[in-house]
Design an enzyme around this catalytic site. Structure first.
Site, short mmCIF file in Angstrom:
data_model
loop_
_atom_site.label_atom_id
_atom_site.label_comp_id
_atom_site.label_asym_id
_atom_site.label_seq_id
_atom_site.Cartn_x
_atom_site.Cartn_y
_atom_site.Cartn_z
N ASP A 77 0.88 -1.15 0.00
CA ASP A 77 0.00 0.00 0.00
C ASP A 77 0.92 1.20 0.00
OD1 ASP A 77 -2.49 1.19 -0.20
OD2 ASP A 77 -2.56 1.61 1.93
N PHE A 92 2.98 6.47 -13.29
CA PHE A 92 1.53 6.40 -13.06
C PHE A 92 1.21 7.16 -11.78
CE2 PHE A 92 3.62 2.69 -11.31
CZ PHE A 92 3.10 2.57 -10.04
#
Length: 201
Positions: A69, A154
């Site tokens: 994460d 990204f």
């Protein structure tokens, strides 16, 4: 040895494949298992979300499962967007919308030091019959640009500037350059060392 990265994000898969290219690990992802359910990231920390993803996907596949994460923490925003980085502008996740929102929120702040930020990554590997866990961490400090630039990377990469690259955003540098300084690269390099140790046992 097969290693499953618990993500549908092709960018993250490419990052890990690049890092492990000199090993015999075969990197798979959730893209290779279309029937796997989406894991709801409802934890209140990066670690809680990474651990939940790794454990749930491991239990479905039995393969050593790596989950991360990660997100962006902006100093002037008290660490936001943080664990909500992927959905900062709302659901469904939209990187372009997230970047537009961040630019709008930071618009009054003009100086780089006022736009200080860091990327954070927590990586969890779950493996073995005992569901053993290995955890690594990485961070990357920089600041937020006043405009989106670049086609690589990204997420917030078109906005994030690392001081080592002369004003270029993370979306304007090569994958090799990015992996050398990125939060995910740091966490993955630490995990790679532990994976290689694990293979030797």
């Amino acid at each position: 040895m097969k290693l499953l990265l618990a993500t549908h994000n092709r960018g993250k898969v490419a990052d890990l494949q690049d890092l492990l290219r000199d090993t015999d690990f075969e990197v798979l992802s959730c893209l290779d298992f279309p029937d796997l359910p989406e894991v709801e990231e409802d934890g209140d920390t990066f670690l809680a979300n990474a651990r939940k993803k790794a454990l749930e996907i491991f239990e479905k596949t039995g393969l050593p499962t790596l989950a991360d994460d990660s997100g962006l923490e902006v100093e002037a925003l008290d660490g936001a967007p943080g664990i909500y980085s992927a959905r900062y502008a709302g659901e469904p996740s939209d990187s372009a919308a997230n970047n537009r929102k961040l630019l709008a929120v930071l618009e009054p702040l003009k100086k780089p030091k006022e736009r200080a930020a860091r990327y954070v990554c927590v990586l969890v590997l779950v493996h073995g019959k005992g569901r053993e866990e290995i955890v690594t961490y990485g961070e990357c400090k920089g600041f937020i640009s006043t405009e989106c630039r670049g086609d690589n990377g990204f997420g917030y990469d078109p906005l994030f500037i690392h001081p080592a690259f002369g004003g270029r955003t993370m979306a304007e540098i090569t994958l090799e350059e990015k992996n050398g300084v990125s939060h995910r690269g740091e966490a993955f390099r630490a995990m790679k060392a532990k994976l290689l140790e694990m293979k030797e046992v």
